[in-house]
Design a protein around this motif. Structure first.
Motif, PDB file in Angstrom:
ATOM      1  N   GLY A   1      43.395  -6.673  -8.223  1.00  0.00           N
ATOM      2  CA  GLY A   1      42.141  -5.964  -8.021  1.00  0.00           C
ATOM      3  C   GLY A   1      41.035  -6.552  -8.872  1.00  0.00           C
ATOM      4  N   PRO A   2      39.804  -6.087  -8.677  1.00  0.00           N
ATOM      5  CA  PRO A   2      38.654  -6.705  -9.333  1.00  0.00           C
ATOM      6  C   PRO A   2      38.355  -6.187 -10.740  1.00  0.00           C
ATOM      7  CG  PRO A   2      37.901  -5.014  -7.826  1.00  0.00           C
ATOM      8  CD  PRO A   2      39.395  -5.079  -7.669  1.00  0.00           C
ATOM      9  N   ASP A   3      39.014  -5.125 -11.180  1.00  0.00           N
ATOM     10  CA  ASP A   3      38.621  -4.468 -12.416  1.00  0.00           C
ATOM     11  C   ASP A   3      39.326  -5.042 -13.645  1.00  0.00           C
ATOM     12  OD1 ASP A   3      36.970  -2.731 -10.962  1.00  0.00           O
ATOM     13  OD2 ASP A   3      38.644  -1.358 -10.577  1.00  0.00           O
ATOM     14  N   VAL A   4      38.757  -4.751 -14.808  1.00  0.00           N
ATOM     15  CA  VAL A   4      39.379  -5.151 -16.070  1.00  0.00           C
ATOM     16  C   VAL A   4      40.766  -4.527 -16.173  1.00  0.00           C
ATOM     17  CG1 VAL A   4      39.227  -4.966 -18.583  1.00  0.00           C
ATOM     18  CG2 VAL A   4      37.173  -5.406 -17.235  1.00  0.00           C
ATOM     19  N   GLY A   5      41.721  -5.327 -16.640  1.00  0.00           N
ATOM     20  CA  GLY A   5      43.095  -4.851 -16.720  1.00  0.00           C
ATOM     21  C   GLY A   5      43.933  -5.197 -15.519  1.00  0.00           C
ATOM     22  N   ALA A   6      43.379  -5.993 -14.610  1.00  0.00           N
ATOM     23  CA  ALA A   6      44.110  -6.360 -13.399  1.00  0.00           C
ATOM     24  C   ALA A   6      45.373  -7.150 -13.736  1.00  0.00           C
ATOM     25  CB  ALA A   6      43.213  -7.180 -12.476  1.00  0.00           C
ATOM     26  N   LYS A   7      46.424  -6.895 -12.968  1.00  0.00           N
ATOM     27  CA  LYS A   7      47.675  -7.622 -13.141  1.00  0.00           C
ATOM     28  C   LYS A   7      47.622  -8.937 -12.371  1.00  0.00           C
ATOM     29  CE  LYS A   7      50.559  -3.521 -13.837  1.00  0.00           C
ATOM     30  NZ  LYS A   7      51.713  -2.737 -13.327  1.00  0.00           N
ATOM     31  N   VAL A   8      48.220  -9.962 -12.949  1.00  0.00           N
ATOM     32  CA  VAL A   8      48.246 -11.278 -12.317  1.00  0.00           C
ATOM     33  C   VAL A   8      49.360 -11.325 -11.280  1.00  0.00           C
ATOM     34  CG1 VAL A   8      48.695 -13.729 -12.726  1.00  0.00           C
ATOM     35  CG2 VAL A   8      47.226 -12.446 -14.306  1.00  0.00           C
ATOM     36  N   LEU A   9      49.026 -11.805 -10.086  1.00  0.00           N
ATOM     37  CA  LEU A   9      50.007 -11.926  -9.008  1.00  0.00           C
ATOM     38  C   LEU A   9      50.560 -13.330  -8.898  1.00  0.00           C
ATOM     39  CD1 LEU A   9      48.219  -9.795  -6.249  1.00  0.00           C
ATOM     40  CD2 LEU A   9      49.922  -9.058  -7.954  1.00  0.00           C
ATOM     41  N   SER A  10      49.769 -14.327  -9.342  1.00  0.00           N
ATOM     42  CA  SER A  10      50.272 -15.703  -9.369  1.00  0.00           C
ATOM     43  C   SER A  10      49.573 -16.436 -10.507  1.00  0.00           C
ATOM     44  CB  SER A  10      50.026 -16.419  -8.041  1.00  0.00           C
ATOM     45  OG  SER A  10      48.637 -16.561  -7.792  1.00  0.00           O
TER      46      SER A  10
ATOM     47  N   ALA B   1      47.121 -19.455 -18.399  1.00  0.00           N
ATOM     48  CA  ALA B   1      47.511 -19.485 -16.983  1.00  0.00           C
ATOM     49  C   ALA B   1      48.732 -18.620 -16.700  1.00  0.00           C
ATOM     50  CB  ALA B   1      47.769 -20.922 -16.545  1.00  0.00           C
ATOM     51  N   GLY B   2      49.658 -18.539 -17.648  1.00  0.00           N
ATOM     52  CA  GLY B   2      50.889 -17.795 -17.427  1.00  0.00           C
ATOM     53  C   GLY B   2      50.858 -16.349 -17.886  1.00  0.00           C
ATOM     54  N   SER B   3      49.694 -15.833 -18.272  1.00  0.00           N
ATOM     55  CA  SER B   3      49.608 -14.439 -18.718  1.00  0.00           C
ATOM     56  C   SER B   3      49.917 -13.470 -17.581  1.00  0.00           C
ATOM     57  CB  SER B   3      48.208 -14.152 -19.260  1.00  0.00           C
ATOM     58  OG  SER B   3      47.965 -14.852 -20.468  1.00  0.00           O
ATOM     59  N   SER B   4      50.467 -12.312 -17.942  1.00  0.00           N
ATOM     60  CA  SER B   4      50.815 -11.310 -16.925  1.00  0.00           C
ATOM     61  C   SER B   4      49.606 -10.494 -16.490  1.00  0.00           C
ATOM     62  CB  SER B   4      51.894 -10.372 -17.463  1.00  0.00           C
ATOM     63  OG  SER B   4      51.447  -9.715 -18.643  1.00  0.00           O
ATOM     64  N   GLY B   5      48.557 -10.483 -17.325  1.00  0.00           N
ATOM     65  CA  GLY B   5      47.323  -9.791 -16.986  1.00  0.00           C
ATOM     66  C   GLY B   5      46.137 -10.696 -17.220  1.00  0.00           C
ATOM     67  N   ALA B   6      45.104 -10.556 -16.423  1.00  0.00           N
ATOM     68  CA  ALA B   6      43.898 -11.363 -16.600  1.00  0.00           C
ATOM     69  C   ALA B   6      43.123 -10.857 -17.813  1.00  0.00           C
ATOM     70  CB  ALA B   6      43.028 -11.281 -15.346  1.00  0.00           C
ATOM     71  N   GLY B   7      42.505 -11.789 -18.539  1.00  0.00           N
ATOM     72  CA  GLY B   7      41.750 -11.378 -19.712  1.00  0.00           C
ATOM     73  C   GLY B   7      41.068 -12.553 -20.376  1.00  0.00           C
ATOM     74  N   PRO B   8      40.367 -12.297 -21.480  1.00  0.00           N
ATOM     75  CA  PRO B   8      39.555 -13.327 -22.127  1.00  0.00           C
ATOM     76  C   PRO B   8      40.386 -14.453 -22.738  1.00  0.00           C
ATOM     77  CG  PRO B   8      39.635 -11.342 -23.469  1.00  0.00           C
ATOM     78  CD  PRO B   8      40.256 -10.990 -22.157  1.00  0.00           C
ATOM     79  N   VAL B   9      39.924 -15.669 -22.523  1.00  0.00           N
ATOM     80  CA  VAL B   9      40.581 -16.854 -23.081  1.00  0.00           C
ATOM     81  C   VAL B   9      40.364 -16.925 -24.589  1.00  0.00           C
ATOM     82  CG1 VAL B   9      40.577 -19.387 -23.048  1.00  0.00           C
ATOM     83  CG2 VAL B   9      40.387 -18.100 -20.906  1.00  0.00           C
ATOM     84  N   ALA B  10      39.194 -16.496 -25.051  1.00  0.00           N
ATOM     85  CA  ALA B  10      38.851 -16.579 -26.473  1.00  0.00           C
ATOM     86  C   ALA B  10      38.083 -15.328 -26.886  1.00  0.00           C
ATOM     87  CB  ALA B  10      38.031 -17.836 -26.745  1.00  0.00           C
TER      88      ALA B  10
ATOM     89  N   TRP C   1      42.304 -10.898  -4.105  1.00  0.00           N
ATOM     90  CA  TRP C   1      41.371 -10.828  -5.221  1.00  0.00           C
ATOM     91  C   TRP C   1      41.672 -11.907  -6.256  1.00  0.00           C
ATOM     92  CZ3 TRP C   1      36.899  -8.578  -5.583  1.00  0.00           C
ATOM     93  CH2 TRP C   1      36.614  -7.444  -4.811  1.00  0.00           C
ATOM     94  N   HIS C   2      40.587 -12.485  -6.772  1.00  0.00           N
ATOM     95  CA  HIS C   2      40.678 -13.428  -7.894  1.00  0.00           C
ATOM     96  C   HIS C   2      39.778 -12.922  -9.008  1.00  0.00           C
ATOM     97  CE1 HIS C   2      42.773 -17.051  -6.156  1.00  0.00           C
ATOM     98  NE2 HIS C   2      42.605 -16.287  -5.078  1.00  0.00           N
ATOM     99  N   GLN C   3      40.213 -13.151 -10.221  1.00  0.00           N
ATOM    100  CA  GLN C   3      39.403 -12.793 -11.387  1.00  0.00           C
ATOM    101  C   GLN C   3      39.311 -14.019 -12.291  1.00  0.00           C
ATOM    102  OE1 GLN C   3      39.956  -9.430 -14.700  1.00  0.00           O
ATOM    103  NE2 GLN C   3      39.807  -8.595 -12.624  1.00  0.00           N
ATOM    104  N   VAL C   4      38.096 -14.292 -12.742  1.00  0.00           N
ATOM    105  CA  VAL C   4      37.841 -15.449 -13.609  1.00  0.00           C
ATOM    106  C   VAL C   4      37.272 -14.955 -14.932  1.00  0.00           C
ATOM    107  CG1 VAL C   4      36.566 -17.616 -13.898  1.00  0.00           C
ATOM    108  CG2 VAL C   4      37.379 -16.932 -11.617  1.00  0.00           C
ATOM    109  N   TRP C   5      37.912 -15.341 -16.009  1.00  0.00           N
ATOM    110  CA  TRP C   5      37.402 -15.108 -17.362  1.00  0.00           C
ATOM    111  C   TRP C   5      37.042 -16.473 -17.936  1.00  0.00           C
ATOM    112  CZ3 TRP C   5      37.167 -10.293 -19.996  1.00  0.00           C
ATOM    113  CH2 TRP C   5      37.650  -9.206 -19.258  1.00  0.00           C
TER     114      TRP C   5
END
Length: 259
Positions: A171-180, A112-121, A218-222
């Protein structure tokens, strides 16, 4: 079994130090887990432990196992273990020689606290290189299996996630930065969200994801589903681990059991 959780390193140090507090805790755990429940044993989830308590944890586990088996010869002890031991606080080989199971918490590589969205496992890609770096389930499991004695590899359990993380991103793409900060989303809810928004596959981690917009953001879910978890189950079983486990049962739908 009785699950015992502590994330306070100072309190962990207190109970791992031989003395009245440790004696009382062991007696209480045996009573609660074996006599009062009655159950099959204890699962210890001590997280955030300091490296200075590495040897003390092994000694405590030995004491607790012995006390449990005085009450029941069939009693078992398992430990929740980190995917990456950042503090070098866990003597994997010694714990595998003492406990019945080491349950690797094979998730939280992104959280949850990661600076970028990405895979949990993430699972290591076939190419051997990945945008996600060197920390992944393959590296974690290889480390555990190579550290313990061959006879103890069946005590290693690869824990896998039945949840994902939903982040607000730029944004919607891989490598998106987390805003919250992200929030957890259960397996069944994530699968429904992917069907609505459009499931995409990340080959670098063998993990599905999807993106959507809410209130202009934008939201991204992994997350993980039957396909991704199937590959991760194969990793555990083909690698020689004792099996797999889940965090947490009840989050899934029937597709998990099909896998």
């Amino acid at each position: 079994g009785l699950s015992v959780r502590c994330f306070d390193p100072a309190l962990i140090h207190t109970v791992l130090t031989p003395g009245a507090a440790q004696d009382a805790l062991i007696a209480d755990l045996v009573d609660r887990a074996i006599v009062r429940l009655p159950g099959d044993g204890v699962d210890l989830d001590f997280e955030g432990m300091n490296a200075a308590d590495r040897t003390a944890l092994v000694a405590f586990v030995r004491r607790l196992v012995a006390a449990l088996r005085v009450q029941s010869a069939r009693a078992q002890l398992s430990l929740a273990m980190p995917a990456v031991d950042w503090n070098r606080a866990y003597d994997i080989a010694a714990l595998a020689d003492t406990a019945d199971f080491l349950f690797i918490m094979g998730y939280g590589y992104h959280y949850a606290g990661s600076s970028g969205a990405g895979p949990v496992a993430p699972l290591a890609p076939m190419s051997g290189t990945s945008r996600w770096g060197r920390y992944n389930l393959t590296a974690t499991l290889t480390n555990y299996l190579s550290t313990v004695a061959p006879a103890q590899r069946g005590r290693i359990v690869l824990g896998l996630p039945l949840y994902g993380i939903d982040w607000e991103v730029d944004g919607p793409d891989v490598g998106a930065k987390v805003l919250s900060g992200g929030t957890s989303i259960f397996y069944d809810s994530a699968r429904k969200g992917a069907m609505a928004a459009g499931r995409k596959w990340d080959a670098d981690s063998s993990t599905p994801r999807y993106s959507y917009q809410r209130a202009g953001a934008w939201h991204q879910v992994w997350y993980d589903d039957g396909q991704s978890l199937g590959a991760k189950m194969d990793l555990a079983l083909q690698g020689g681990a004792g099996g797999v486990g889940w965090w947490a049962l009840g989050y899934e739908d029937a597709s998990l059991w099909d896998a």
